[in-house]
Design a protein around this motif. Structure first.
Motif: not given
Length: 632
Positions: A218-225, A228-231, A560-561
């Motif tokens: 979960i933590y690794l997948a959320n890192a990309l999400m 994208m919201m707050s680079p 996108h980002v």
């Protein structure tokens, strides 16, 4: 034989996704454009404002249709939306079920000496949860592979850029994903083998490893999400600055992690409750009906505990969004996404009202519950009033003339109930109302015998009245202070409600010690309307998850980002409410069709296995110990 085939199919598919990730990452980097900057060039982090050596290419300048491939007659966003949502549904269930099962296993382990019979039943229930969830794993991998392919072929330039920043994260994701497969099957298949003695400690450790590895996914997948919201970890041109932790630890990463973990556990409990309700309604065996009635109650109570905490996690997430970009916060709460938020509020209100209705229906299982039936209308009235406030929009859809008559976009009377001050008050009132119903539910078939019962009841009443008075005071006070101060009042309101709830439950447990049993809980006697309420809860919760995913993604608008990589497709703008609602309903229907098919195919095997390995709760003759242990 069927279990072995399912195991080998899951193991084979689990090798497929890591292999595809590795091959696709290699393919992406083979085409990666080298950075135009020298290795020694230094730039400033876009969020942390710290210097870093430029270690990657800038974000690409996209153009349509050159930078995108088409998905036939459908736009790319629709294809991606369905694949993401179905993978998220299945993945949440697969990651949430082991957490629930492990908690139940720990609960049974520590009760093994005090009540061996009930400890064995809870341990068997946890094992059954794992067997129910296991068939979902291969399909999760299938949708994961389809999602990976959609990103690579429909959004190739975007995928290439994200891989340039998160290359080590992707490789680590492959490792933990493969490891999760091994742990998940090992945790399920060794349950009976490591059931007693020192071997049980090994099994508990294996369950802990399964859960923590799932958290890593979960933590690794959320890192990309979250990126994208707050680079972060990149400069204003999107060039990676060599600090992977900065890129991962974005301002919205931890709030998103907590929110998704709680949502996964809540969602998994709701799906299992729906499964139990279906089994209860379709079986003619009284013992099986009693068992599935008990299973549905345990799983939905676990889901509701997480529902209590989820609003606080949501407030934290929204607060961090406001802090990161006020524009995103305004879009989230008061802009074009305000109406989806009203829909989300209505769904949460319906969840609280439905679970309260389920509890009151459940009192029919117990002798002595008629003493409290007159309280139903009062609690439902309070919930309905709070629900109306919770669902009131801040701004109303109206014509120019109507806006002129109101003196602005906010209604002079109704508009006050659409503010966060009113909504926080409403949701905490609903939490307190449900908590009181839950305490009453525990008392229905018992007669309190402690000498201080009267003073205990007065203390509990004062506890709840005081908490509600504080919640209302803070809510009214919020109308007279600036918005940036008001947003900080959500936490003390929540703590007052949760404090009263926890204190009331502890006091209730103390008051019920040595209480006189009027009669045992007659599991299996739940009315059909109560079972249908479990179905409704599962549908409401899954619909809320899809809607919140749409709202969360839409705060990026046409990026996108955020502010780094622009989405230049014709469908880049925030979709209309009609389109969004249609996609939400479509995704919910598809998931429940998949779930129904999986449950139907595995139903006979699961029922047969349970009948061979466990002793179900006896209908109408539950022992006092069973009654106490089955109410988490």
């Amino acid at each position: 034989m069927m279990i072995r085939r399912q195991t080998w199919m899951g193991l084979s598919l689990s090798f497929l996704l890591p292999a595809l990730v590795l091959l696709s990452t290699t393919f992406i980097f083979a085409k990666e454009n080298p950075s135009q900057a020298s290795a020694a060039e230094v730039a400033e982090d876009i969020y942390f404002k710290t210097p870093g050596t430029i270690s990657g290419p800038p974000a690409p300048k996209l153009s349509y249709p050159q930078s995108y491939d088409r998905g036939g007659k459908l736009d790319n966003r629709s294809i991606l939306w369905v694949l993401i949502q179905q993978h998220f549904f299945l993945g949440s269930f697969i990651l949430g079920v082991p957490m629930i099962a492990w908690m139940l296993e720990i609960f049974s382990f520590f009760r093994r000496k005090a009540d061996p019979s009930q400890a064995s039943k809870h341990d068997a229930l946890a094992h059954e949860f794992m067997r129910i969830g296991l068939p979902f794993y291969p399909l999760t991998i299938v949708f994961g592979c389809a999602l990976l392919g959609a990103f690579i072929f429909l959004y190739s330039e975007f995928s290439r850029y994200m891989s340039s920043v998160f290359k080590p994260v992707l490789y680590l994701y492959v490792l933990v994903f493969f490891l999760e497969n091994v742990l998940l099957y090992a945790y399920t298949k060794t349950w009976d083998r490591w059931k007693t003695g020192s071997a049980k400690w090994r099994h508990l450790a294996l369950g802990a490893a399964t859960c923590f590895n799932g958290l890593a996914i979960i933590y690794l997948a959320n890192a990309l999400m979250a990126f994208m919201m707050s680079p972060a970890g990149v400069d204003s041109e999107g060039r990676y600055l060599g600090n992977l932790w900065n890129a991962v630890n974005t301002p919205l990463w931890n709030p998103l992690n907590i929110h998704r973990i709680l949502a996964s556990i809540m969602f998994s409990g709701a799906v299992i409750a729906a499964y139990a309700a279906f089994q209860m309604l379709t079986t003619r065996d009284p013992e099986k009906r009693a068992h599935y009635d008990w299973m549905g109650h345990v799983s939905i109570m676990i889901a509701i505990v997480n529902l209590f905490i989820l609003p606080f996690a949501g407030y934290w997430f929204a607060k961090e969004i406001f802090i990161y970009r006020q524009r995103m916060g305004v879009t989230l709460m008061g802009g074009q996404l305000s109406w989806p938020f009203i829909m989300q509020a209505m769904l949460i209100g319906l969840i609280f009202m439905t679970v309260t209705y389920y509890l009151w229906q459940g009192t029919t299982r117990m002798l002595g519950s008629e003493r409290y039936q007159h309280l139903v209308k009062y609690t439902m009235f309070i919930l309905a009033a709070a629900f109306l406030i919770w669902a009131t929009p801040h701004t109303l859809p109206a014509s120019r003339g109507e806006f002129a008559a109101m003196g602005g976009t906010q209604h002079p009377i109704v508009g006050y109930y659409g503010t966060m001050a009113a909504k926080n008050t409403a949701i905490n009132t609903m939490i307190l109302s449900f908590g009181l119903c839950y305490i009453i539910f525990h008392r229905c078939n018992k007669e309190i015998t402690v000498s201080w019962a009267r003073w205990g009841n007065w203390a509990m009443a004062l506890m709840f009245i005081g908490a509600e008075a504080f919640v209302i005071f803070i809510g009214v006070y919020g109308f007279f202070i600036p918005a940036n101060v008001r947003v900080n009042l959500a936490f003390p309101q929540f703590m007052a409600a949760i404090g009263a709830l926890a204190g009331g439950m502890i006091l209730n447990i103390l008051m019920l010690r040595k209480s006189k049993m009027i009669g045992p809980i007659q599991w299996g006697k739940l009315p059909s309307s109560g079972a249908f309420a479990l179905f409704a809860l599962a549908v409401f919760i899954s619909t809320t998850m899809v809607l919140m995913g749409y709202i969360r993604s839409s705060v990026r608008l046409d990026w996108h980002v955020t502010e780094i990589l622009k989405d230049v497709t014709p469908w880049a703008e925030t979709p209309s409410l009609t389109y969004a609602v249609g996609m939400v309903i479509f995704n919910v229907v598809v998931f429940w069709m998949i779930t129904t098919a999986i449950f139907w195919l595995s139903n006979r095997r699961t029922t047969k296995t349970y009948a061979m390995k466990t002793q179900p709760v006896t209908s109408g003759s539950t022992s006092p110990s069973a009654e106490k242990s089955s109410l988490p």
